[in-house]
Design an enzyme around this catalytic site. Structure first.
Site, PDB file in Angstrom:
ATOM      1  N   GLY A   1       0.813  -1.211   0.000  1.00 33.80           N
ATOM      2  CA  GLY A   1       0.000   0.000   0.000  1.00 33.80           C
ATOM      3  C   GLY A   1       0.848   1.262   0.000  1.00 33.80           C
TER       4      GLY A   1
ATOM      5  CG  HIS B   1       3.397   0.981  -5.302  1.00 32.18           C
ATOM      6  ND1 HIS B   1       3.605   2.036  -4.448  1.00 32.18           N
ATOM      7  CD2 HIS B   1       3.973  -0.102  -4.723  1.00 32.18           C
ATOM      8  CE1 HIS B   1       4.262   1.609  -3.382  1.00 32.18           C
ATOM      9  NE2 HIS B   1       4.506   0.331  -3.514  1.00 32.18           N
TER      10      HIS B   1
END
Ligand code: PAF
Length: 281
Positions: free
Chosen positions: A33, A39
């Protein structure tokens, strides 16, 4: 289309079953996360290798040492899910610790021998067992056809590839190139721990790797001297190097001419930074 949110194992299995029935190839992007541009770029690689992309979000306690940043690791689930949805990710698996480890943290684990004993493995005892255990568990639950990891965590990627090979996981592991800031700093969720003054110093890590790559390209071959020079440069820039090595792509002594990887980890205040650079010499 709205992203499918999955928080428990039964829902994940049902989702996976549907993908299989429809003959869709699935790519997994495992994350902890606090998603940034790096990402989201992994999703592009995932999309190129599959019909549907699922990201996982789980801050994995097994891979943090007792004095590491597990408690302060940024948890930004709602913003992460929104970013994944904007980026066209099809599903997100965001389990609680109780869902993933219902029997606690003292559970069967995956250990890849030797490869994780040095570099980050020496600095962070138990870290890689925590990584390979959670990744194996995610692979087992999601059953992806492909999985994408960033190449910034170079040693992690090597270990996961070895695990997949040794355990016959039918999964293609893809390493995505390092995403960087304009000044060369590799993107990392931990960069936000840096003070303004440390942020100015941080690009010295990448600059040092580049300097060594240029020296190799110019014909320098004294690896020990180059590693020592690299460490001294990091120290001059105010970083405390844990290691700086010039190694073969499988993290052994380098064979030159050939491909080498320059890997480094250094502390800047309370923040641990890692980076690497592949060079053909
Ligand atoms: O690279 C990471 O973010 C983590 O180590 C991973 C692969 C998601 C496992 O927790």
């Amino acid at each position: 289309m709205a992203i499918t949110r999955l928080h428990d194992v039964a829902a994940l299995r049902a989702w996976r079953h549907t993908q299989g029935q429809d003959n869709r190839r699935v790519a997994l992007v495992p994350t902890m996360g606090n998603l940034h541009r790096g990402h989201l770029a992994l999703l592009d690689s995932a999309r190129a290798h599959a019909d549907v992309v699922i990201a996982s979000i789980f801050v994995n306690p097994l891979q943090f040492g007792p004095n590491e940043d597990f408690d302060r690791y940024p948890r930004t689930l709602e913003a992460d899910v929104a970013a994944l949805e904007d980026a066209g990710c099809d599903a997100v698996f965001a389990p609680s610790e109780r869902t993933l480890y219902p029997h606690g943290r003292d559970i069967a684990h995956i250990h890849v021998p030797h490869l994780g004993d040095h570099l980050c493995g020496a600095d962070r005892p138990g870290h890689f067992d925590g990584v390979t255990t959670v990744v194996a568990l995610l692979f087992h639950l999601v059953q992806p056809d492909a999985a994408v990891f960033g190449r910034k965590d170079y040693q992690q990627l090597q270990l996961i590839q070895r695990m997949v090979r040794d355990l016959h996981f039918p999964i293609r592991v893809i390493g995505h190139p390092i995403e960087r800031e304009a000044d060369g700093l590799a993107l990392s969720s931990r960069n936000q721990y840096l003070s303004a003054e440390e942020r100015v110093r941080a690009p010295a890590l990448h600059a040092t790797l580049r300097m060594l790559a240029e020296a190799l390209a110019a014909g320098e071959r004294d690896i020990d001297a180059m590693e020592a020079r690299g460490r001294a440069l990091l120290e001059q820039a105010g970083l405390a190097p844990s290691y700086l090595r010039i190694l073969s792509p499988d993290l052994q002594d380098p064979e030159i001419p050939g491909e080498v990887v320059i890997v480094a980890a250094a502390r800047l205040g309370d923040t641990r930074l890692i980076d690497n650079l592949m060079v053909h010499v």
